[in-house]
Design a protein around this motif. Structure first.
Motif, PDB file in Angstrom:
ATOM      1  N   THR A  47     -64.069 -12.559  99.214  1.00 45.96           N
ATOM      2  CA  THR A  47     -63.343 -11.961  98.089  1.00 45.96           C
ATOM      3  C   THR A  47     -61.839 -12.123  98.314  1.00 45.96           C
ATOM      4  OG1 THR A  47     -63.203  -9.831  99.200  1.00 45.96           O
ATOM      5  CG2 THR A  47     -65.126 -10.193  97.804  1.00 45.96           C
ATOM      6  N   HIS A  48     -61.095 -12.000  97.225  1.00 48.11           N
ATOM      7  CA  HIS A  48     -59.637 -12.134  97.323  1.00 48.11           C
ATOM      8  C   HIS A  48     -59.069 -11.051  98.247  1.00 48.11           C
ATOM      9  CE1 HIS A  48     -55.714 -13.520  96.140  1.00 48.11           C
ATOM     10  NE2 HIS A  48     -55.344 -12.281  95.909  1.00 48.11           N
ATOM     11  N   MET A  49     -59.660  -9.862  98.150  1.00 46.89           N
ATOM     12  CA  MET A  49     -59.203  -8.725  98.967  1.00 46.89           C
ATOM     13  C   MET A  49     -59.351  -9.043 100.460  1.00 46.89           C
ATOM     14  SD  MET A  49     -57.936  -5.816  98.416  1.00 46.89           S
ATOM     15  CE  MET A  49     -57.087  -5.237  99.865  1.00 46.89           C
ATOM     16  N   LYS A  50     -60.517  -9.589 100.816  1.00 50.73           N
ATOM     17  CA  LYS A  50     -60.801  -9.935 102.222  1.00 50.73           C
ATOM     18  C   LYS A  50     -59.823 -11.014 102.705  1.00 50.73           C
ATOM     19  CE  LYS A  50     -63.519 -10.586 105.946  1.00 50.73           C
ATOM     20  NZ  LYS A  50     -63.053  -9.850 107.121  1.00 50.73           N
TER      21      LYS A  50
ATOM     22  N   THR B 191     -56.374  -9.509 103.289  1.00 54.58           N
ATOM     23  CA  THR B 191     -56.380  -8.677 104.504  1.00 54.58           C
ATOM     24  C   THR B 191     -56.305  -9.554 105.757  1.00 54.58           C
ATOM     25  OG1 THR B 191     -57.892  -7.239 103.302  1.00 54.58           O
ATOM     26  CG2 THR B 191     -57.595  -6.753 105.619  1.00 54.58           C
TER      27      THR B 191
ATOM     28  N   THR C  72     -63.127 -10.368  89.870  1.00 57.55           N
ATOM     29  CA  THR C  72     -63.478  -9.206  90.706  1.00 57.55           C
ATOM     30  C   THR C  72     -64.808  -9.399  91.425  1.00 57.55           C
ATOM     31  OG1 THR C  72     -64.484  -8.270  88.739  1.00 57.55           O
ATOM     32  CG2 THR C  72     -62.238  -7.556  89.250  1.00 57.55           C
TER      33      THR C  72
END
Length: 568
Positions: free
Chosen positions: A236-239, A242, A517
């Protein structure tokens, strides 16, 4: 079993042994392998490197090496199946598994003796608890023993005892049935989706850091491993953001450490820098125009397969105020004045055309003064070498070439990889355009389906899993941008391409729906297994990614029908 102290429980154990390295064919695994090789060279650890492309390869490699080796390190393979069941090793073989594939098989998690998992515990693993999955055998067998002991008793007493025993047994059987039903449910929920965890290269880089043996080369390989997960859309983009932040801290640390060294400007030095760069593939090694035309992001936003899209692109270039002559020549030859603030100019115009996130956090590297590469350039070049179809070379030859291209001493190999990558991107772009213009993407109810016919240009290229996945992701994105049907925008895609004409097989890959998302979890692995089982289709589930299979061409229609029924 999960390893908590990677230095003590893994590195110090293998440091005085001979080790077999079994490495999967993906870029992250190659980078992890480079980091581990560098560590092994530091400490003079003897190892044998064996590339494996699938489960059959892994089985063969193990059989060939099990006599000479006690310790096996598996990179990006082995975590998502019951490995001991599959390989049937002797009791003294030990497997260290560093694998991004999730979910991790529960038997691997709870085996304390032979399976050691080098997997981050803080990844969202959700492993079911031991008592929900495993049940001690001796809990079940109590009463059967009682009956035989009581055989000498008079029959009256025995009958009275039996009524109690039968009741207890039925209660226990009911409890056992309920427990088994619950176990099936828990396992189904746990194993239903396939997804990816922290990059293997990053794991081994952190080991090097703990050992205080990390170098800039290792850091660069870890960055490429992470970027591979982003380029091939595995996390995911979030991962991604991070993990990029983690890498950025390491980059600052290294740059800070080298500031006082005299050779920081020498011709063979290496500088890694954090960049907020453009999502234009290979643009520094191509012309800006070709990069815009062949990058998934810009091509889909402009819909370049339509006349309107081409017109829009011309307007976009005019809006930036860049002369066509400059845009169409090699990036290296562009005027310095244009290059200096090119990123800002492109970003400004992109915002007007609805491309708000044309810039992405990434890293670049300078080798000496002349050679500059972005991490994504490296991923595309190495992937093109790894799956090269130019000459009829074996998988292991391609593996060694791809591995070589990651060393900075082999820039020629890297440049040949970049040339191959350009050809591959052009082929993907043309195939996407022709599939959309000829309406080859069909809505089959619960999913979209596209089949590349034998004889399609570049079809040989797409018989390789990474190339086919990249094509599928690109095609689904393009389809979502071009269709007016709102329901179709939310569907996953199954794509098939000829694998081996002589054997009559196709390669089939399933990818989840396209959305910003999306959690990148893929349910096709389990669905493919069930559909093949229910129709007894002749399939080969040999890839480490369960959502990629091989299928006999004549079984294709019944397999698809079963999938439609299953997923409806």
């Amino acid at each position: 079993m999960f390893i908590t102290d990677i230095r003590k429980e893994f590195y110090e154990v293998v440091a005085n042994q001979r080790v077999a390295l079994l490495v999967a064919s993906d870029i992250d695994a190659l980078c992890a392998c480079k980091v581990l090789q560098a560590l092994f060279h530091c400490d003079q650890v003897q190892y044998t490197l064996v590339p494996v492309t699938g489960w059959q390869d892994l089985g063969t490699a193990f059989l060939e090496h099990k006599e000479q080796f006690q310790y096996f390190v598996l990179i990006n393979c082995g975590a998502n199946v019951d490995l001991l069941e599959m390989l049937q090793p002797d009791d003294d073989s030990i497997f260290f598994i560093c694998d991004t594939h999730r979910p991790v098989d529960v038997v691997n998690v709870y085996n304390d003796t032979q399976i050691k998992l080098l997997i981050k515990q803080d990844d969202d693993l959700g492993v079911p608890s031991y008592d929900d999955i495993f049940r001690d055998e001796d809990e079940e067998g109590d009463d059967s023993g009682n009956e035989s002991d009581e055989g000498m008793e008079p029959s009256g007493k025995r009958r009275r005892f039996d009524e109690g025993a039968i009741e207890r047994r039925t209660d226990r059987q009911r409890a056992k049935r309920e427990w088994e039903a619950r176990r099936r449910e828990i396992l189904f929920d746990y194993e239903q989706y396939e997804y990816h965890g922290t990059s293997a290269a990053l794991m081994f880089f952190e080991l090097a850091w703990v050992l205080t043996k990390d170098t800039k080369d290792m850091l660069w390989w870890a960055i490429i491993g992470l970027t591979d997960q982003w380029v091939h859309d595995k996390i995911t983009h979030m991962k991604y953001v991070t993990d990029i932040a983690t890498m950025q801290r390491h980059v600052s640390r290294h740059n800070h450490r080298n500031e006082d060294e005299e050779n920081s400007l020498s011709i063979d030095c290496m500088r890694i820098s954090f960049e907020y760069d453009l999502r234009l593939t290979l643009y520094q090694h191509w012309s800006l125009y070709e990069s815009i035309c062949n990058s998934c992001y810009t091509s889909c936003n402009f819909k370049l397969w339509t006349l309107n899209g081409q017109k829009k692109l011309q307007e976009f270039l005019a809006d930036m105020g860049l002369p066509l002559k400059q845009v169409r020549q090699k990036f290296n030859s562009m005027d310095m004045t244009i290059k200096e603030n090119l990123r800002d100019v492109i970003e400004e115009s992109s915002n007007k055309y609805g491309m708000k996130d044309i810039r992405i956090q990434t890293f670049g590297v300078h080798f000496g003064f002349k050679n500059r590469f972005l991490a994504s350039d490296m991923v595309h070049a190495t992937a093109a070498l790894l799956e090269s179809t130019e000459k009829d070379e074996s998988d292991s030859d391609n593996f060694i070439k791809a591995l070589d291209s990651l060393s900075r001493s082999n820039l020629e190999r890297l440049h040949s990889g970049i040339d191959l990558a350009k050809k591959k991107l052009i082929a993907i772009q043309q195939t996407v355009a022709s599939c959309i213009c000829t309406n080859l993407i069909l809505s089959q109810g619960p999913f979209l389906y596209c089949y590349l016919m034998e004889g399609t240009p570049d079809v040989k290229l797409f018989s390789k899993p990474m190339a086919l996945i990249l094509l599928s992701k690109y095609l689904l994105k393009a389809f979502v941008h071009s269709t007016r049907n709102k329901r179709c925008k939310l569907l996953p895609l199954i794509m098939a391409a000829p694998k081996d004409v002589e054997k009559g097989t196709v390669i089939v890959v399933g990818i989840p729906p396209e959305s910003e998302t999306s959690d990148k979890k893929n349910f096709f692995g389990r669905a493919f297994e069930k559909a093949a089982e229910s129709t007894s289709s002749r399939t080969l589930h040999d890839q480490f990614d369960t959502s990629i299979i091989e299928l006999k061409t004549e079984d294709r229609s019944k397999f698809l029908d079963a999938l439609i029924t299953l997923l409806s």
